[in-house]
Design a protein around this motif. Structure first.
Motif, PDB file in Angstrom:
ATOM      1  N   GLY A  50       0.781  -1.461  -0.134  1.00 36.31           N
ATOM      2  CA  GLY A  50      -0.067   0.006   0.015  1.00 36.31           C
ATOM      3  C   GLY A  50       0.829   1.205   0.013  1.00 36.31           C
ATOM      4  N   ARG A  51       2.056   1.117   0.064  1.00 39.45           N
ATOM      5  CA  ARG A  51       3.027   2.278   0.014  1.00 39.45           C
ATOM      6  C   ARG A  51       4.326   1.772  -0.381  1.00 39.45           C
ATOM      7  N   PRO A  52       5.233   2.524  -0.980  1.00 40.64           N
ATOM      8  CA  PRO A  52       6.424   2.234  -1.661  1.00 40.64           C
ATOM      9  C   PRO A  52       7.324   1.555  -0.556  1.00 40.64           C
ATOM     10  N   LEU A  53       7.957   0.672  -1.030  1.00 36.96           N
ATOM     11  CA  LEU A  53       9.025  -0.206  -0.299  1.00 36.96           C
ATOM     12  C   LEU A  53      10.435  -0.112  -0.792  1.00 36.96           C
ATOM     13  N   LEU A  54      11.397   0.034   0.153  1.00 36.89           N
ATOM     14  CA  LEU A  54      12.670  -0.086  -0.294  1.00 36.89           C
ATOM     15  C   LEU A  54      13.104  -1.334   0.628  1.00 36.89           C
ATOM     16  N   ILE A  55      13.881  -2.133  -0.315  1.00 37.06           N
ATOM     17  CA  ILE A  55      14.467  -3.475   0.244  1.00 37.06           C
ATOM     18  C   ILE A  55      15.836  -3.517   0.048  1.00 37.06           C
ATOM     19  N   ALA A  56      16.637  -3.378   1.369  1.00 34.95           N
ATOM     20  CA  ALA A  56      18.168  -3.333   1.069  1.00 34.95           C
ATOM     21  C   ALA A  56      18.654  -4.554   1.632  1.00 34.95           C
ATOM     22  N   PHE A  57      19.351  -5.420   0.621  1.00 37.29           N
ATOM     23  CA  PHE A  57      20.107  -6.511   1.119  1.00 37.29           C
ATOM     24  C   PHE A  57      21.475  -6.179   1.540  1.00 37.29           C
ATOM     25  N   TRP A  58      21.888  -6.830   2.566  1.00 38.07           N
ATOM     26  CA  TRP A  58      23.255  -6.529   3.285  1.00 38.07           C
ATOM     27  C   TRP A  58      23.972  -7.616   4.020  1.00 38.07           C
ATOM     28  N   ALA A  59      24.853  -7.483   4.630  1.00 39.13           N
ATOM     29  CA  ALA A  59      25.683  -8.532   5.512  1.00 39.13           C
ATOM     30  C   ALA A  59      26.799  -7.357   6.253  1.00 39.13           C
ATOM     31  N   ASP A  60      27.194  -7.789   7.486  1.00 35.96           N
ATOM     32  CA  ASP A  60      27.893  -7.003   8.317  1.00 35.96           C
ATOM     33  C   ASP A  60      29.680  -6.959   7.983  1.00 35.96           C
ATOM     34  N   TRP A  61      29.936  -8.042   6.975  1.00 34.78           N
ATOM     35  CA  TRP A  61      31.109  -8.047   6.516  1.00 34.78           C
ATOM     36  C   TRP A  61      31.265  -7.451   5.059  1.00 34.78           C
ATOM     37  N   CYS A  62      30.017  -6.661   4.662  1.00 34.97           N
ATOM     38  CA  CYS A  62      30.170  -5.664   3.425  1.00 34.97           C
ATOM     39  C   CYS A  62      30.514  -4.444   3.429  1.00 34.97           C
ATOM     40  N   ARG A  63      31.660  -4.130   2.971  1.00 34.50           N
ATOM     41  CA  ARG A  63      32.658  -2.970   3.094  1.00 34.50           C
ATOM     42  C   ARG A  63      31.609  -1.844   2.969  1.00 34.50           C
ATOM     43  N   ALA A 110      15.364  -5.088  10.548  1.00 34.30           N
ATOM     44  CA  ALA A 110      16.496  -5.855  10.054  1.00 34.30           C
ATOM     45  C   ALA A 110      15.862  -7.268   9.869  1.00 34.30           C
ATOM     46  N   LEU A 111      15.852  -7.923   8.818  1.00 35.47           N
ATOM     47  CA  LEU A 111      15.180  -9.123   8.626  1.00 35.47           C
ATOM     48  C   LEU A 111      16.284 -10.094   8.429  1.00 35.47           C
ATOM     49  N   LEU A 112      15.791 -11.499   8.761  1.00 34.32           N
ATOM     50  CA  LEU A 112      16.828 -12.502   8.793  1.00 34.32           C
ATOM     51  C   LEU A 112      16.623 -13.368   7.325  1.00 34.32           C
ATOM     52  N   ASP A 113      17.711 -13.808   6.744  1.00 27.29           N
ATOM     53  CA  ASP A 113      17.716 -14.548   5.466  1.00 27.29           C
ATOM     54  C   ASP A 113      18.981 -15.417   5.700  1.00 27.29           C
ATOM     55  N   ALA A 114      18.986 -16.311   6.643  1.00 23.43           N
ATOM     56  CA  ALA A 114      19.993 -16.879   7.012  1.00 23.43           C
ATOM     57  C   ALA A 114      20.552 -18.103   5.945  1.00 23.43           C
ATOM     58  N   GLY A 115      19.506 -18.680   5.430  1.00 19.36           N
ATOM     59  CA  GLY A 115      19.831 -19.655   4.160  1.00 19.36           C
ATOM     60  C   GLY A 115      19.740 -18.917   2.872  1.00 19.36           C
ATOM     61  N   ALA A 116      19.650 -17.701   2.942  1.00 18.73           N
ATOM     62  CA  ALA A 116      19.684 -16.930   1.604  1.00 18.73           C
ATOM     63  C   ALA A 116      18.583 -17.266   0.665  1.00 18.73           C
ATOM     64  N   ALA A 117      17.656 -17.771   1.057  1.00 15.32           N
ATOM     65  CA  ALA A 117      16.404 -18.248   0.143  1.00 15.32           C
ATOM     66  C   ALA A 117      15.775 -16.856  -0.636  1.00 15.32           C
ATOM     67  N   ILE A 118      15.487 -15.737   0.327  1.00 12.29           N
ATOM     68  CA  ILE A 118      14.885 -14.447  -0.224  1.00 12.29           C
ATOM     69  C   ILE A 118      15.875 -13.650  -1.227  1.00 12.29           C
ATOM     70  N   THR A 119      17.278 -13.830  -0.723  1.00 10.35           N
ATOM     71  CA  THR A 119      18.218 -13.271  -1.457  1.00 10.35           C
ATOM     72  C   THR A 119      18.509 -13.869  -2.960  1.00 10.35           C
ATOM     73  N   ARG A 120      18.157 -15.219  -3.084  1.00 12.39           N
ATOM     74  CA  ARG A 120      18.088 -15.865  -4.385  1.00 12.39           C
ATOM     75  C   ARG A 120      17.044 -15.576  -5.094  1.00 12.39           C
ATOM     76  N   ARG A 121      15.771 -15.469  -4.391  1.00 11.27           N
ATOM     77  CA  ARG A 121      14.644 -15.392  -4.993  1.00 11.27           C
ATOM     78  C   ARG A 121      14.747 -13.792  -5.736  1.00 11.27           C
ATOM     79  N   TYR A 122      15.382 -12.781  -5.200  1.00 13.38           N
ATOM     80  CA  TYR A 122      15.699 -11.543  -5.727  1.00 13.38           C
ATOM     81  C   TYR A 122      16.590 -11.698  -6.598  1.00 13.38           C
ATOM     82  N   GLY A 123      17.563 -12.583  -7.039  1.00 14.81           N
ATOM     83  CA  GLY A 123      18.498 -12.694  -7.883  1.00 14.81           C
ATOM     84  C   GLY A 123      19.618 -11.618  -7.776  1.00 14.81           C
ATOM     85  N   VAL A 124      19.954 -11.597  -6.158  1.00 18.65           N
ATOM     86  CA  VAL A 124      21.236 -10.842  -5.738  1.00 18.65           C
ATOM     87  C   VAL A 124      22.404 -11.829  -5.961  1.00 18.65           C
TER      88      VAL A 124
END
Length: 161
Positions: A50-63, A110-124
């Motif tokens: 119902g409103r715009p969404l910004l989805i940021a994929f990240w990890a703490d090791w990412c510079r 901050a959302l969890l994607d421990a198995g990277a399933a969401i990350t893969r679905r977005y093609g990251v």
């Protein structure tokens, strides 16, 4: 060591029977359910929120991820209620995600994607990666690699009233 693990993670994430989808502008954002770093359930509904969404994929090791997450937070605080932000951590445990989010004092979940399933679905395939989704759940833009506040704000402008 963390860099080596990160490279290995993304190499292995691409191995297997499934191929990474190519998510482009005009495609429906993949729906998902997960939990926040504090254990609350979170679902991205079909058809948008119902409103715009910004989805940021990240990890703490990412510079570059910390600077980008802070830039997003600044924009989000400047326009309260105008858009939703979620930061999806790729491949790390709850304690690591929670500690990093606290350290940055993020004003969004901050959302969890421990198995990277969401990350893969977005093609990251690299971090940071940011997707901009309109109020109806359609991807309207993506930023691959580090983006500053001005770049993110320009992309968001097209989605905001």
């Amino acid at each position: 060591m963390r860099r080596l693990l990160a490279v290995l993670f993304f190499c292995l994430a691409g191995c297997g029977d499934e191929t990474l989808p190519r998510l482009d502008s005009g495609d429906a954002a993949p729906v998902f359910s997960t939990t926040t770093s504090d254990g609350q359930p979170y679902t991205l509904p079909a058809g948008g929120s119902g409103r715009p969404l910004l989805i940021a994929f990240w990890a703490d090791w990412c510079r570059y991820c910390a600077a980008e997450l802070r830039a997003i937070d600044t924009l989000h605080r400047r326009r309260p209620g105008a858009f939703t932000v979620v930061a999806i951590n790729t491949g790390q445990d709850r304690a690591t995600v929670a500690a990093f989010a606290r350290k940055l004092d993020l004003g969004y979940p901050a959302l969890l994607d421990a198995g990277a399933a969401i990350t893969r679905r977005y093609g990251v395939i690299g971090l940071p990666a940011t997707y901009l989704v309109d109020a109806q759940g359609i991807v309207r833009g993506k930023l691959l690699g580090e983006a500053d506040a001005a770049t993110i704000e320009r992309q968001l402008a097209a989605l905001l009233p």
